[in-house]
Design an enzyme around this catalytic site. Structure first.
Site, PDB file in Angstrom:
ATOM      1  N   ASP A 196      10.036   7.322   5.415  1.00  0.00           N
ATOM      2  CA  ASP A 196      10.426   8.561   4.750  1.00  0.00           C
ATOM      3  C   ASP A 196      11.877   8.899   5.025  1.00  0.00           C
ATOM      4  O   ASP A 196      12.271   9.117   6.171  1.00  0.00           O
ATOM      5  CB  ASP A 196       9.521   9.695   5.249  1.00  0.00           C
TER       6      ASP A 196
ATOM      7  N   ASP B 260      14.795  10.734  -2.224  1.00  0.00           N
ATOM      8  CA  ASP B 260      13.737  10.802  -1.218  1.00  0.00           C
ATOM      9  C   ASP B 260      12.678   9.734  -1.446  1.00  0.00           C
ATOM     10  O   ASP B 260      11.970   9.757  -2.443  1.00  0.00           O
ATOM     11  CB  ASP B 260      13.099  12.192  -1.253  1.00  0.00           C
TER      12      ASP B 260
END
Length: 383
Positions: free
Chosen positions: A82, A263
């Protein structure tokens, strides 16, 4: 000698350009519906305010996981990769601290706030290894993860996101894994290159991703990388945020003067709803589906679709209709209705503090680089 290492994400036959290849399988747990994906993506950012540094919630479906070794003797677990977070934490069901001979209790806890719930994390220090590369890493162990929907993350976001505050309101700056690999001289630059690939032909999982920690795999993209400095606009500046001067539908300019976040932990492409509605206003009958909250195109109107272009920094990055529409052979996996045409776009709402989240479905078409050393993001068309 260039110091870098590659993580193969469910990739059985991927050419690796770095000096050493470290393979780690990546698994999708379960079969998410479209509702699951949209809920996870939008709730990920639900608590983010204009000046907030709250770590957003993490979706656990259609995501990339890295296999890591933690503790002594090593316990293997899979952590979600992430770039929207900079902390490392793991569920106590996945890592047993009592079984490690080298664990150290840091004696503070932190409540992480998520759109889908909260999780309390107790912090420790122990060894963390990816392939043959090992560092001493501070990380959290969580016992109440049912509301979050994932068993842990490994964050590759900016250092701004790595601070935690304990129960006595004291803030700790925790070095990220990237910082620790760099300070221990195991990589020569704080860069991670990311290669994501689409899933086709009705598959529920595929060999479709690779990351290079400390290096860039030039064989994975065409032309030259375009580097975009991290934006100065809040709150995107705390993340891998970039300026987006223009968003266009074919020759029509739908929005100008925006910013957003790149992201890897968000599956879809999320936009403020006013931008989304303007973007698809050029297709008669296009609308936000009330069931899935995906933007949909009416049957018979596919011929009205045009390329969608994000100008990021000063460079245009285009998605064709084939790239931003969900393939119909994936409908069963997403539990979508036949006869309706769904896009990978969904809404952040009208009053979101962010304009855009550029997630995996964008990045599956572009090689991306997250450069901590130079505070910038790189993008190039994927081969």
């Amino acid at each position: 000698m260039v110091k870098a290492f590659s993580i193969l994400l469910l990739s059985a036959a991927c050419a690796v350009a770095s000096a050493r290849s470290i393979k780690a399988p990546l698994h999708k747990r379960g079969s998410p519906t479209a509702k699951d994906v949209v809920h996870a993506d939008t709730h990920r950012w639900a608590n983010l305010k204009s000046n907030s540094k709250i770590i957003p919630a993490l979706n656990n479906e259609f995501s990339y996981f890295i296999e890591v070794d933690m503790g002594t003797p090593a316990q293997k677990t899979e952590l979600l990769f992430d770039t929207g977070s900079s902390l490392v934490w793991v569920a106590d069901s996945q890592f047993k601290g009592s079984k490690s001979k080298t664990i150290k209790d840091l004696k503070f806890a932190n409540l992480l706030e998520y759109g889908s719930g909260n999780v309390t994390i107790d912090f420790y220090s122990d060894s963390l290894a990816i392939g043959g590369y090992k560092v001493k890493q501070s990380f959290g162990i969580a016992s109440n993860v049912s509301a979050i929907g994932t068993n842990g993350i490994i964050g590759f976001g900016p250092l701004d996101l790595a601070g935690v505050t304990n129960q006595h309101n004291k803030t700790y700056a925790i070095p990220t894994p990237m910082d620790n690999f760099y300070s221990s001289h195991q990589i020569s630059t704080e860069v991670v290159g990311v290669d994501f690939r689409p899933i086709w032909n009705g598959a529920q999982q595929a060999s479709n991703g690779e990351i290079d920690i400390g290096g860039i795999d030039h064989s994975k993209y065409k032309g030259k990388l375009t580097y975009i400095p991290v934006t100065k606009k809040s709150p995107a500046k705390y993340y891998w945020g970039v300026d987006i001067p223009r968003i266009s539908f074919g020759n029509h300019v739908a929005s100008t003067g925006r910013s957003g976040i790149v992201d890897t932990g968000t599956t879809l492409i999320l936009l403020q709803q006013n931008i989304l509605e303007k973007l698809f206003s050029y297709v008669p009958g296009a609308t936000l589906d009330s069931n899935t909250t995906l933007y949909t195109i009416p049957h018979g109107k596919l011929n009205k679709l045009k390329d969608i272009t994000f100008t990021i920094g000063s460079k245009p990055f285009t998605l064709t209709p084939q790239q931003y529409m969900i393939p119909q052979n994936q409908y069963e996996n997403w539990e979508l209705t036949k006869g309706v045409h769904y896009t990978y776009f969904s809404t952040l709402g009208f009053d979101a503090s962010l304009d855009a989240i550029i997630g995996q479905k964008f990045l599956e078409n572009y090689y991306s680089v997250f450069d901590t050393t130079h505070h910038r993001v790189g993008l190039a068309p994927r081969k």
